[in-house]
Design an enzyme around this catalytic site. Structure first.
Site, mmCIF file in Angstrom:
data_model
loop_
_atom_site.group_PDB
_atom_site.id
_atom_site.type_symbol
_atom_site.label_atom_id
_atom_site.label_comp_id
_atom_site.label_asym_id
_atom_site.label_seq_id
_atom_site.Cartn_x
_atom_site.Cartn_y
_atom_site.Cartn_z
ATOM 1 N N LYS A 520 0.827 -1.209 0.000
ATOM 2 C CA LYS A 520 0.000 0.000 0.000
ATOM 3 C C LYS A 520 0.862 1.260 0.000
ATOM 4 O O LYS A 520 0.569 2.232 -0.708
ATOM 5 C CB LYS A 520 -0.933 -0.010 1.215
ATOM 6 N N GLN A 564 -5.091 -1.708 10.043
ATOM 7 C CA GLN A 564 -4.722 -2.997 9.454
ATOM 8 C C GLN A 564 -5.209 -4.138 10.343
ATOM 9 O O GLN A 564 -4.912 -4.178 11.546
ATOM 10 C CB GLN A 564 -3.188 -3.078 9.290
ATOM 11 N N ASP A 589 -11.186 2.607 3.727
ATOM 12 C CA ASP A 589 -11.457 1.178 3.567
ATOM 13 C C ASP A 589 -12.928 0.927 3.283
ATOM 14 O O ASP A 589 -13.291 -0.145 2.798
ATOM 15 C CB ASP A 589 -11.051 0.422 4.843
#
Length: 1398
Positions: A520, A564, A589
């Site tokens: 990422k 995460q 997200d």
């Protein structure tokens, strides 16, 4: 032989003598055609004759060498210098079209028919739309334009009787058309014609403010949508883009050969801090760079050298080429089989895109950047791709591009570069033949005539692929790469100020998580996103993690937050709670419950979950129609399955969700046109589960044993890839399919979040929702009115006016402090209009200056829908408990909640009191210690040994520098330097610093301090002042930032030493401590009006003692928040002779701001008092002179009003007189005041009833202020600070008060000399005088002239930056009256409410 034919032969003689076959064939072709038309046997109508004359004119124009630049001269023996081949090329595109009997127009090619539906994709000024509507009755035209001005024109046109119901205006870009047509219930393949007229419209070119034209100077904007959808302007591009990017823009979009030179010049201009913000500035810069060359247009006419630069910027800013490409794709989607496409282009890049779409030179929906002639089998081995180049979905309606003739160019010079292309969808009998050859069902064959080639070709290729057993592989890697490249361009366009920020929060350090995080961060870095890995220890608790997330939520530099998963923690942490702690506005997200709920209800305004969104994008890239398709989703997880099903559903697919409990899985999946698999079982889905030709998206990623691999394992999906590719039409691989798309869509969400933040920062109009008012009669008391209105939550108001959460510190739900960081964030935003509200010389009751200001802002904000901010002083508690009982305005025009406004607020005045008294304590303490210690002992205590070592503090080092002692080691000073450093040697007789308290207390006007035996007889006489009279309050009001405030605090002069030198707060070592006490107080306070408009409350220096204005910082924040079309309305204390004069000469001199207008508040009551009316005394009934009409008395008091109007005009400001209406006033009295004001030069005079009616009663005042602010700003200061102090006093007294002269006392003269000698002679003057008269005597009313003003004493407020001249005995500590307001103020112990603040 006709004259025309003879003329033609002469023209032909100019052509080359080369006798090649192509030359002969070309000449023969033209001769035959012209002979047929012009021969002796032909008879021509007048219209045909004129037509032919025009055609031969065109040929002659070509023969006269207008193409010399494009085609270098080959022959000197001919007029043109062209070869035969060149002649052929030129003639084929430029002349042969005129051999038609009559040229066709764009409307002709559309072939309008009764009841037809057409869309004008570029409405512009509406010319094509009008002609289309006029050409055929009962046609419907959808008029699309991204320009709001063009849209308004279309709306007006649609209301004309002959077009009513036939013209449908649409506002948006080509890429927004599907949504707009869906709202109009226009289905695909239903339009009879689409017309494109690319480039700028005449309206855009001719409007200087749009910034498109070189010949019209204006702001360098060029946004065709007027900034409706945000985006950068041309000026932003020039200010932010890197040199290489600028060069590429000019070279690619403008075909500018000198692109690098121009880009270099722009960057050099930036380096010299020169902003290129107008069209003239850019044109002049380019002209300077290219001064050695002259340019010609295609007709060999002189052209400006900056033309291509302007063109490049316009195309780049508006993303024109992508929009054109998308528009051409839309034409295929929305036209009927027999529909018509007409495109008019003005630029070669535009024409190239149109031409390649029509010719079929398109790759995956985008015009091929490589021309057909460069595509060969020797360059690529992809035969399918090469075949697609020569397949086209269009049939051309004319052989060659159509160009304007000489007549049209003569009538409209801008048409000279126009090119017209017309086409229709390609259909034919061959489709039926192919269908029958494939043995298609008869139902499909019957529909063939209505099928468009694009879909048939796809169907044919899909069928062939099925027959060969191979699916087309959808490369998520390539699609993700394209998305990242596009995002990179978007990030560059946003600029450094709005660079996207991404934070990836990880608990612990799982290596599998680290792999994803590195992936990422790598993608983010490539794009230009500022990504940071926030790694937290495994030992972190849930509360600590939530605090960290909230900290990131509040950080304006962060636009996206990822937590995460899984959380690798030692303690138990609720992952769902943590995910929901991320702000929905930063949840890139897409996993926050609120964003999930939005998706479930079809609201796509939130962030979409990345993996499902990536799946949807891959499906779209196949070209398969989602709407109406049968879609099956295997899996119902929160992250993939469920949101994927919702996305498909809201894209109009019919969706079935399967899971581990679903029966007959294979049978269900075999019916799916679209199959998304996210089940988590390796290779579960076999080929037999898949419908032939289906789109299969494999979201699984599983590791299975594989002995053939060096690692012993390989990655597979949830679909058996080898079997699926034999059946499916489209298939994603694993890896390289959905995985890269998940990261790409995550980046897309992050950039979108940053773009939203940029749009909010640039948003010109607030989303303010006013609070409704329901005025009662009779008007209740102020506190009853205030309590009847429920204020908005102050956090919500802050959001409405464009403040970030991190910029707001809430003090409960009704007030907040605003961070100074907002000034940095909005530094590029243009400031709004600046309006000062002042008054005439008031009665002791006051004339409603604050009430008028509040009525004005309520009218501007709630009724005129303007961005407006009131900027007020914080009231002192002295007057609150003394005479006024409140200072929040009154009636239906006030600040709420008034109790909080009038009392402690956020403690700023207490902070000022604490800082002031700390300095006073240090001053007297220093005198005491110097008087009782030797030089060395004093020095050793001032610089003590700590752990055996002496060290100077920073503030002590600054004192050493002022003394000229260039030493930093305390032990290196000599004995004489000890005394020099340690002794301030203050002369007690010169002490100017006083202690303060925020109450009226007459017994503190003269006191003796130091009476305790511990002070060893070092007593002295002094006094207290009210807190708002402290110089620190003036410093707070005049500071521009923390550093400025700290500097001013250090510069404050508290006394003089026995040598006549000033002693400052910095000499006393207290600067840093004062700054610490005032750090929070420097932030303005946010409150609201009765109608929910914002109010900034900050600082409160008295106007008869100090400069009487709110803070510069509050005004600056307000001016930036309201934007260029908004208003900040502030007040200046007492009459214009006092507060307004200091507002201009002191406050505006410091801030550099130039007010746009002045509102002068007056009342009938006050003017009658100045006309000789009976005394007005608080607490006693008014004399009947004030409650009955008395025009004679009113007329006698007019000179006071006229003096104040003159005061405003002396500063160059338009003066709007606001007559604050009272119940006893009469219309005749109001009219007398209005007439007198206008005659005296006021810009306007209006009656305002805001006290009884709220903002509605001040609408006429608001309208007058809006008009006044449109005038050119002619503000000027009254005097030059270089003048001697006495001259400045005289200038103020003579101009503002009408005095004849100023007489300075002997004591004051000595003080003037001392201050001048000390370097304070060039400071502005702050006149401290009575507020009850324009003279120095409060008993004198009206506006006398030629009087003498006495100045009794003079002192310096060096930190504030002015010299105070005391005119008469002005007390700095008010006293309580016999019956102060405290008698009426009480606390209701049952309700907790405060009573008596009226």
């Amino acid at each position: 032989m006709s004259a025309q034919y003879q003329r033609f032969l002469k023209v032909l003689e100019k052509w080359p003598a080369e006798k090649t076959k192509i030359g002969r064939d070309l000449g023969e072709q033209i001769r035959k055609k012209v002979t047929k038309l012009t021969g002796s046997e032909a008879s021509l109508s007048s219209e045909a004759s004129a037509d032919l004359t025009r055609q031969i004119d065109a040929l002659e124009r070509l023969s006269n060498n207008v193409y010399a630049k494009k085609y270098p001269r080959q022959y000197d023996s001919t007029a043109t210098g062209l070869t035969a081949a060149q002649c052929s090329q030129v003639l084929s595109s430029e002349f042969l079209q005129y051999l038609n009997d009559k040229p066709k127009t764009a409307i002709d090619y559309l072939q309008p028919k009764v009841g037809g539906k057409y869309i004008d994709m570029t409405f512009g000024a509406g010319g094509h739309t009008r002609r289309l509507l006029d050409s055929c009755p009962e046609t419907t035209v959808y008029a699309l334009d991204r320009d709001p001005l063009a849209h308004e024109l279309a709306q007006r046109l649609s209301q004309e009787p002959e077009y009513a119901g036939r013209l449908v205006p649409l506002l948006g870009k080509f890429s927004e058309l599907p949504q707009l047509l869906q709202e109009q219930q226009v289905s695909r393949h239903s339009l009879d014609g689409m017309l494109f007229d690319f480039g700028c419209s005449s309206m855009q070119f001719d409007e200087a403010a749009r910034g498109f034209s070189i010949s019209h100077n204006g702001p360098l904007d060029m946004r065709m949508d007027c900034g409706r959808s945000g985006g950068v302007s041309a000026a932003d591009v020039l200010a932010r883009a890197e040199e290489a990017d600028l060069a590429r823009i000019f070279r690619v979009y403008g075909e500018e050969k000198a692109a690098k030179k121009i880009a270099r010049a722009i960057v050099e201009a930036r380096g010299a801090l020169q902003r290129i913000e107008t069209t003239r500035q850019l044109a002049e810069l380019v002209a300077a760079v290219l001064s050695d060359g002259q340019r010609l247009d295609k007709l060999q006419r002189p052209a400006h050298v900056a033309t291509k630069t302007f063109q490049a910027l316009r195309i780049f800013v508006n993303n024109e080429l992508n929009e054109i490409n998308y528009g051409m794709l839309l034409a295929q989607e929305y036209l009927r089989a027999e529909g018509r496409l007409v495109a008019i282009t003005f630029h070669s890049l535009e024409d190239t895109i149109v031409k390649r779409h029509i010719n079929g030179n398109v790759i995956e929906g985008v015009a091929n950047p490589v021309p057909l002639k460069y595509s060969g089998y020797d360059l690529t081995h992809d035969s399918e791709l090469l075949e697609s180049f020569v397949q086209t979905n269009w049939r051309q309606l004319h052989r060659h591009v159509i160009l304007p003739d000489a007549t049209e160019i003569a009538s409209n010079s801008r048409s000279r570069s126009a090119k017209l292309r017309a086409a229709g969808p390609s259909v034919g009998l061959e489709l039926s033949c192919i269908a029958r050859a494939l043995a298609l069902p008869s139902t499909i064959v019957a529909r063939i005539p209505r099928l468009r080639l694009r879909y048939f070709v796809r169907f044919y290729s899909d069928t062939s692929r099925k027959m060969s057993g191979e699916a087309k592989i959808i490369s998520g890697t390539l699609v993700a790469k394209n998305i990242r490249e596009e995002l990179s361009r978007e990030v560059k366009a946003l600029g450094e100020q709005f660079a996207p920020g991404l934070r990836i929060v990880q608990v612990g350090g799982r290596e599998d998580s680290n792999v994803y995080i590195r992936m990422k961060i790598k993608a983010a870095t490539e794009i230009g996103i500022q990504a940071e890995h926030v790694q937290l220890p495994r030992s972190i608790t849930e509360l600590q993690l939530l605090d960290k997330v909230r900290e990131l939520n509040a950080d304006p530099r962060v636009h996206g937050i990822i937590v995460q998963m899984p959380l690798d923690s030692d303690t138990k942490i609720d992952a769902h709670r943590v995910a929901d702690a991320v702000s929905p506005a930063k949840d890139v997200d897409g996993l926050h419950t609120l964003n999930e709920g939005r998706l479930a209800t079809g609201d796509m305004s939130g962030f979409l979950p990345c993996t499902p969104w990536g799946c949807l994008e891959l499906i779209r890239r196949t070209g398969v129609e989602i709407a109406g398709a049968q879609a099956v989703v295997l899996g119902r997880s929160k992250i993939v399955g469920t949101p994927a099903a919702e996305l498909l559903k809201w894209n109009n697919a019919t969706v079935t969700v399967c899971h581990s409990k679903t029966r007959n899985l294979e049978q269900i999946t075999r019916n799916a046109d679209i199959l998304i698999v996210a089940i988590g079982v390796p290779e579960l889905v076999k080929g037999s589960w898949i419908k032939p030709g289906a789109v299969v998206i494999d979201c699984g990623i599983n590791c299975i044993p594989d002995a053939s691999k060096s690692s012993g394992n390989r990655l597979v999906g949830d679909v058996d890839y080898e079997q699926a590719k034999q059946v499916a039409g489209f298939l994603t691989p694993v890896p390289g399919g959905v995985g890269p798309m998940t990261v790409a869509m995550l980046m897309k969400n992050t950039v979108a979040s940053a773009a939203k933040a940029a749009a909010r920062a640039k948003r010109s109009n607030w989303t303010l929702q006013p609070l409704p008012l329901q005025p009662e009669r009779p008007v209740p008391s102020d506190i009853v009115i205030a309590r009847a209105q429920r204020p908005k939550n102050i956090g919500h108001l802050a959001e409405e006016i464009g403040l970030e959460a991190s910029e707001v510190s809430l003090y409960g739900s009704n007030k907040a402090k605003i961070s100074l960081n907002v000034l940095q964030r909005l530094r590029e935003r243009q400031a709004g209009n600046y309006v000062v509200v002042a008054g005439i010389t008031p009665t002791p009751l006051g004339e409603g200056k604050t009430t008028t200001l509040m009525g004005l802002v309520q009218a501007l904000g709630a009724h005129k829908q303007k961005n407006v901010m009131a900027a007020l002083r914080q009231p002192s508690q002295g007057p609150t408990f003394g005479i006024k009982g409140g200072a929040a305005g009154g009636g239906y025009a006030q600040v709420i909640p008034m109790e909080e406004f009038n009392l402690h607020l956020t403690g700023d005045i207490h902070a000022v009191s604490a800082a002031n008294n700390l300095l006073a304590a240090q001053l007297d303490t220093r005198i005491f210690h110097e008087a009782t210690q030797s030089d060395k002992a004093l020095y050793q205590r001032l610089v003590p040994k700590i752990k055996g070592q002496r060290k100077f503090s920073p503030i002590q080092l600054r004192r050493l520098q002022r003394l000229g002692i260039d030493k930093t080691d305390p032990d290196a000073l000599t004995e004489s330097e000890y005394g020099q450093f340690a002794r301030l040697d203050i002369d007690p007789e010169t002490i100017m610093w006083e202690r303060v308290v925020d109450m009226n207390d007459r017994y503190l006007r003269a006191i003796t301090i130091g009476e305790s035996p511990t002070e060893k007889g070092l007593s002295r006489k002094t006094r207290f002042s009210i807190a708002v009279a402290s110089e620190i309050m003036a410093v707070l009001a005049l500071s521009g930032c923390l550093a400025d405030m700290k500097q001013r605090l250090g510069d404050m002069v508290v006394a003089f030493n026995k040598s006549g030198q000033p002693v400052t707060a910095d000499d006393l070592g207290v600067t840093g401590a004062l700054a610490v006490l005032l750090k929070d107080a420097l932030e303005p306070n946010l409150m609201q009006s009765l109608e929910g408009t914002p109010v900034l409350v900050h600082a409160g220096p008295f106007a008869n003692i100090a400069h009487g204005c709110n803070s510069i910082i509050a005004d600056e924040i307000g001016l930036k928040l309201v934007g260029s079309d908004g208003f900040v309305c502030t007040e200046a204390g007492f009459g214009s002779d006092i507060g307004m004069e200091k507002f201009c000469n002191i406050k505006c001199r410091n801030s550099g701001r130039k007010p746009n207008a002045m509102v002068l508040v007056t009342t009938v009551r006050a003017i009658k008092m100045h006309g000789g009316g009976a005394p007005v005394t608080p607490g006693t009934p008014l004399n009947k002179q004030y409650t009955e009409e008395n025009l004679e008395l009113l007329e006698k008091g007019l000179p006071n009003l006229l003096q104040h109007i003159s005061n405003g005009r002396a500063f160059g400001m338009p003066v709007v007189v606001s007559i604050n209406a009272h119940v006893a006033d009469t219309p005749a009295e109001h009219q007398l005041l209005k007439d007198a004001a206008l005659k005296a030069g006021a810009f306007a005079a209006v009656v305002s009833t805001h006290w009884s009616d709220g903002g509605a009663g001040a609408v006429p005042l608001a309208e007058a202020v809006i008009e006044a602010c449109k005038l050119p700003n002619k503000f000027k200061l009254l005097y030059d600070v270089e003048l001697p102090l006495e001259d400045k006093m005289n200038k103020i007294a003579q101009t503002m008060y009408g005095a004849g002269k100023v007489e300075v006392s002997k004591e004051a003269l000595e003080q003037v000399k001392r201050l001048t000698d000390a370097g304070f002679g060039k400071l502005p003057i702050c006149m401290s005088k009575t507020s009850g008269s324009v003279t120095g005597d409060a008993n004198i009313k009206g506006a006398p002239k030629g009087f003498t003003l006495n100045v009794e004493s003079v002192y310096v407020s060096a930190g504030a930056g002015f010299v105070v001249a005391m005119c008469g005995d002005i007390t700095k500590m008010p006293g309580l009256s016999t019956r102060p307001a405290i008698y009426d103020i009480d606390l209701n112990t049952e309700t907790g409410q405060i009573e008596g603040l009226f």
